[in-house]
Design an enzyme around this catalytic site. Sequence first.
Site, PDB file in Angstrom:
ATOM      1  N   ASP A 265       0.711  -1.203   0.053  1.00  0.00           N
ATOM      2  CA  ASP A 265      -0.030   0.082  -0.081  1.00  0.00           C
ATOM      3  C   ASP A 265       0.851   1.269  -0.098  1.00  0.00           C
ATOM      4  O   ASP A 265       2.267   1.111   0.208  1.00  0.00           O
ATOM      5  CB  ASP A 265      -1.121  -0.188   1.176  1.00  0.00           C
ATOM      6  CG  ASP A 265      -2.093   1.062   0.984  1.00  0.00           C
ATOM      7  OD1 ASP A 265      -3.008   0.629   1.667  1.00  0.00           O
ATOM      8  OD2 ASP A 265      -2.153   1.677  -0.113  1.00  0.00           O
TER       9      ASP A 265
HETATM   10  C1  GLC Z   1      -4.174   4.221  -0.302  1.00  0.00           C
HETATM   11  C2  GLC Z   1      -5.124   3.027  -0.039  1.00  0.00           C
HETATM   12  C3  GLC Z   1      -5.221   2.050  -1.026  1.00  0.00           C
HETATM   13  C4  GLC Z   1      -4.992   2.477  -2.343  1.00  0.00           C
HETATM   14  C5  GLC Z   1      -3.707   3.262  -2.364  1.00  0.00           C
HETATM   15  C6  GLC Z   1      -3.326   3.725  -3.852  1.00  0.00           C
HETATM   16  O1  GLC Z   1      -3.562   4.813   0.771  1.00  0.00           O
HETATM   17  O2  GLC Z   1      -4.948   2.503   1.256  1.00  0.00           O
HETATM   18  O3  GLC Z   1      -6.635   1.389  -0.889  1.00  0.00           O
HETATM   19  O4  GLC Z   1      -5.409   1.385  -3.376  1.00  0.00           O
HETATM   20  O5  GLC Z   1      -3.332   3.939  -1.517  1.00  0.00           O
HETATM   21  O6  GLC Z   1      -4.121   5.062  -4.056  1.00  0.00           O
END
Ligand code: GLC
Length: 728
Positions: A265
């Site tokens: 993430d």
């Molecule tokens: C965010 C979220 C995740 C998302 C990623 C990219 O922090 O936790 O669900 O897909 O970053 O945007």
Amino acid sequence: MTKPQLENLLDDLSLDEKVGQLVQVTAALLGYESTITGPQEGLGLSEADQANIGSVLAASGAERLIKIQDAQMARQPHHIPVAFMCDVINGYETIFPIPLGLGATFDPSLAEAAARIAAVEAAAAGVDVTFSPMLDTVRDARWGRVMESPGEDPYLNSFIGVAMVRGYQGEDNDIGTQGHVASTVKHFAAYGAPDGGRDYDNVELSPRTLLEDYLPAYKAAVMSGARLVMSSFNTLDRIPSSGNKWLMKDVLRGEWGFKGVLISDYGAIEEMVNHGLGDCRQVAKRAMDVTMDIDMYSHAYNFYLKELVQSGEISLEQLDEAVMRVLELKNDLGLFENPYKDASVEREKEVILCREHREAACEIAKKSFVLLENDGTLPLSKSDGRIAFIGPYVDNHDIHGSWSHPRHPEASTSIKEAVLQAGIDAEFAIGSYVMDPDMPVRNEEPLPYDEAQALKWLDEAVEIAKHADTVVMCLGEHRDQSGECASRTELQIPHCQQKLLEQVASVNANIVIVLFSGRPLETKKITKYAKALLLVWFPGTEGGTAITDVLFGESEPGGRLPMTFPRTVAQEPIYYNHLNTGRPNPTGDNHVFVNSYMDESTLPQYPFGYGLTYTSFEYSPVAISGNRVSAVVTNTGSRTGTETVQLYIHDVAATVARPVKELKGFKKVTLEPGESRTVAFEIEEEMLEFYNIDMRYVAEPGEFEFFIGPDSSTQNKAECTAYCSTNH
Ligand code: GLC
């Protein structure tokens, strides 16, 4: 490319190029426009770093992505295309109900249809990978991201998740086909159980609860062919997921055989420094050692992976395996033959927000709405005298939910527009702002608030309410009161809206409430003024049309609660598949020496699976014949209606305590007034399996109760002794 060609390419790559394939940044860091989905500090990318970037986050639009692809391929030494990855969560431009609303449909085919359309539109806009489905089990409504999950039940979430993967990737999981995108199962694992409902917080689960209640939906989606898995921010057993060997190597890649791409993430690898696992170099090594392939938006891999390989702390084999998984993803997307894949301005014009997609969005929204209260006032009649629509959601186009970034939010249909399009004679008043002046929303900046304007709106609303025969209050959370980093300690509508409701109720008692929300809310303070309460979540592009159709009986509200609604936030986390405890309290009232509160019932306001219809249904006692359980369902009302018949089991005695109920089946049945139908479920041994005292996943022989009813509070059951095939 063939596998040998990929291997030759891999062999040709420099160390810098290999590291670059494992780094993902936003388009902004490469100098292009980008959506913001996380902290924006720079990462110190050199020109050479930028040239080697393997994938780009949060950018879309055919024309723009073709330009970015051309620019990136021109400067990448082997002209390797980048993969474009975005959060297409409940639609790309045609927006569907938030995933919690999709869960409320109890209809995987609708979740698949929504994902299919989202993939077609996103692919036309140049997107190769979506960071969806999110399959975190959610039991605590204080956590803002419950809106992004199908709900609290692993069985329902598994079906919805598999359906969404199929919608994104196609039946054959051929992600290179036009209109398909690769899907990402997230957030692995158990991100939905943070302490206190506080986003990013620690998760404390017993191994058995993790395995029984939190992993099944991820596993079902992974086993169905999802091409990526995203690690979660949280710790599990005090280990951050991006550095959790047991979770990533033993379970995901070992037991489940996942061979796809593991992406972190946003910044989660470097955040292991904050978790206390060492410095950035050490956590980079930790992540590689658990086979994290792509480092999304952090310094870790870009700054330290090269030297870790040069020093031998990370083997070239480890690096090559990770890079090959990324190259294979791009190859299966067809990017080496066509780096633009579906990206096409013409195709965008053809598919985005087309009539067929909008119609689907409307139908799915109706099936997501949950009727929580109704004294018969709904459905309204167009000849119901003077109708007033009052509230900040009366003419609001921002009804997509917090994880939607439509470039044309004005393309949605508001309630007012739909009511007027339906030729319904009504009056309209905003009545209040959505948000209170002092209530924060995610993007930190307080929203505009003018006290004089607020008072003017309030007066106008009360005035039209005085002369109306029926008032429809359109109220709810702000879209950014749920979603990421939107945890709340209070589960009520904004105070300014509560004040509006009470002022209107002081002059008109005939009130219907339409409630917009990204999560379960406390409802007692609003239902005391209402004859009916229709929960519409955040319904998406055609929300206004769907709401109007349901309010006036063109369609019935088809949803059932995918997540328990509490009486008070203090009950959180609250969920239906709980254990019985040694001092059970089926009535929920305060009794001495039983599982209870002194000052509140332990029962929910509305249970998992609950939802009213415009007719009524009755169930016969449950019948058991062999391994078939059934009940006769009768439409006892005056309108055709669809019931979501639910099967729950209870393992009465086992080598460990078992939940009082577990959902193990659901079927939709549409019945004419007076019509009866037998609804049957075949009991398979796998429905009875669990992690026994020895942590072996088995079914144990013994007494079971089988419930068939309209929601998880049903007591319509039959008992039988189940015999199991394997001796344990
Ligand atoms: C965010 C979220 C995740 C998302 C990623 C990219 O922090 O936790 O669900 O897909 O970053 O945007």
